[in-house]
Motif scaffolding. Sequence first.
Motif, PDB file in Angstrom:
ATOM      1  N   VAL A 671      19.422   1.423 -30.399  1.00  0.00           N
ATOM      2  CA  VAL A 671      20.051   0.304 -31.102  1.00  0.00           C
ATOM      3  C   VAL A 671      21.464   0.170 -30.547  1.00  0.00           C
ATOM      4  O   VAL A 671      22.292   1.075 -30.709  1.00  0.00           O
ATOM      5  N   SER A 672      21.738  -0.933 -29.887  1.00  0.00           N
ATOM      6  CA  SER A 672      23.060  -1.123 -29.277  1.00  0.00           C
ATOM      7  C   SER A 672      23.618  -2.485 -29.665  1.00  0.00           C
ATOM      8  O   SER A 672      22.868  -3.435 -29.906  1.00  0.00           O
ATOM      9  N   TRP A 673      24.936  -2.537 -29.722  1.00  0.00           N
ATOM     10  CA  TRP A 673      25.611  -3.802 -30.037  1.00  0.00           C
ATOM     11  C   TRP A 673      26.665  -4.093 -28.994  1.00  0.00           C
ATOM     12  O   TRP A 673      27.404  -3.191 -28.564  1.00  0.00           O
ATOM     13  N   ARG A 674      26.698  -5.327 -28.562  1.00  0.00           N
ATOM     14  CA  ARG A 674      27.746  -5.817 -27.682  1.00  0.00           C
ATOM     15  C   ARG A 674      28.188  -7.190 -28.195  1.00  0.00           C
ATOM     16  O   ARG A 674      27.377  -7.920 -28.790  1.00  0.00           O
ATOM     17  N   PRO A 675      29.440  -7.571 -28.002  1.00  0.00           N
ATOM     18  CA  PRO A 675      29.859  -8.910 -28.448  1.00  0.00           C
ATOM     19  C   PRO A 675      28.959  -9.983 -27.866  1.00  0.00           C
ATOM     20  O   PRO A 675      28.658  -9.953 -26.659  1.00  0.00           O
TER      21      PRO A 675
END
Length: 726
Positions: A671-675
């Motif tokens: 699970v990854s988040w980037r703008p």
Amino acid sequence: MTAIGVIAGYLAVLLANARHYYTDDTEAQYAPMWVELGTRLREGRFPALVPTEWMSGNYSLEEAGLYNPPQLLIYLLAPSMDNLAVYATAVKLVFSIIAALGVFRICRAYGARSQWAAVAGVAFPLSGWFLFFDQASWMTSHTGTAWLVHAWASAVHYARGRSGPIPVFVFLYLALTIQYAFPAVESGLMIAMVAIGEIIYQRRWAPSARLALAAGCAVLAAAAANLPGILSSQATWRGSAHIHNDPFLTVPWSESLNASLPSTTPAFTAWWGHVQPLPMVYIAWFLIPALAFIDWKAAAQAARELSGVALFATAVLMWTAGPGAIGPLRWPARVLPMLAIALLVLVCVLLSRYGSFASWQRRGTAAAVLLGLLFARSVSAAPALVVRHLLAVVVVAAIGAVVVWLAYTRRTALACGLSIAAMFPIAYAQVRGAPPTPMSYEFPERRSAMAAAFPDFDGVTLQLADRVLVHPDDRSLSGAYGSLAIGSYAKNVGLDYVTGYTPIGHAAFSALLCLAWDGSTCPDAYRRAFATEPSTGRTIVDLMKVDRVVLQRAQYPDERDRPAPPGWKWVDYPGHERFIWVLERENGLLSTRNGVVADARGVFASSATSDDLTNHIRVTSVAGGRVVFARLAWPGYRITLNGSEIPTREVAGSFLAADIPAGTIAADLTVSWRPPGWEISTATTAGGLAGIGLLQLTHQRLRRRDAITTTDRSAAEDRQLVTASV
């Protein structure tokens, strides 16, 4: 002279109110954010997202300026500062000097002498709206304006061939990466008006086209700061693109132009009702009367040269009168500083170049008529203050008479110096006489004292409270601020609180817990927090993996007499019972167990590694199932299973989730988040830098060509002179 004048103005304001620059959003939003972001930067973590802050922790959307180098410097220094009021005041002083020097540069770019440019520069930070709102509270407007004025001056110089495109690019980039809509839109409007004005003045398209290209390169380079907000807007409170009108902070033109009476109390709807007790529309004591001392026939010769300023002034004057909201741009009074800049530049440039003090009797009469009109307008808005307004007229007339006499006797420097000196007692009187703002939190100033008084809460805390219920007499460390974290107060003491100040908001999550922009909650929030989410069978606080719930006693006076919810217990914190009840989990901290996994149905999920932006979970599911994460479902999340992307899901419109297919055995769920849009913004930044490089090369070639042409022309003229002499 300009910088010294700004410092003197700050001292006058601070003598009137030592906390003037530490109030409202500065104390509740910006200063705590500086500490939080600075702490993370020092730890080597880029704070684009702080998940435990939930709704207020997405700093790619907040007014954080993450891609703005001066802002990052402010953050890096903040954790070393104990007295936040002193630090905020010092930071604002620096940006006020920058803003004043920018106005000075604009005046000089349009041909004003340095004395009159300094008058405009010092006057701007002491103008009504900028002094009482942007400087006192709204830091992003303050900093954005400081860079905008330098971009304006640089734009004029570039369009007129006096400098290259890089200063335009740099200052626009700084204005655009504040991550606030108003400076961005105002910058675009300014560039458009300057470009049109230069076409009118030079009667050529090429300089304005090059200026537009330089501005476009800055927009491309600043995409990383603005694209996430655009792409995430539908998940936030700011998702509406509607244009509508309402009277709140919509300023009639008759009030916008009442700019020279220090006592003015304009009549339009705002926090204080219909008549405002602050001089919001005030710009400078000399601005309107000075119109009588301009040789307008001679000034007509500069009409084309100053057309860009006039166009910008006209555009923002129209804006102040409405609509009340244009998408995220609400409250038109916020553009009053733009009107102040434009009018100060126009008047001071015209006074410098075309000021006339001959026939002073006739001009004095005209100035008196103008003052009479200002007096009539102010009395019409607030008839009960007629004596106060009359006194202001007498003061302005007296100072103006001395300034005119000095100018008439050709002591221009003294006249300008007195014009500046008169601003300081006026600012002192305005701030001293201003009523307490209803928007002030009155937070303590020293972080060490805050931390010493506050409970040492470990883990993740959810506070359910309402700022309105904090009595004014309890706004102290011995009162409510020793127990309650209003706004982003918790960041000052280094605690992980779900609630915080946010102007952006997550629409679904705020509705789930009825969270307001300042972290306040409604009385029903307690029931909602412990309500069961149907699809998981877990409570909302379980899905959030909250360790503690703090209840404001004023909002829940009898809750301590009732049994604690299952799995929770009431805990006493001696010395704090007057303001809070505290619930904690019976089995210790939940936030430290199994990473971000909040619920797993039909899936065995074990967290492997976890940080703010990337989480690895080992998952096994024979028949298929779902994992729910203790993460707010912001746009920008990507979930992969053994490297293959799978769709993201939402639970209760707020919690991030993923469906795990049947037959999954010991797979890596990432699970990854980037703008949002970071790939696009990376490309646009590269394009913007390449574009400005090409424009700089073009500028250098044009200068060399012009230099060669000038040299050849001079040589030809010399040959003609030699031939003629022979």
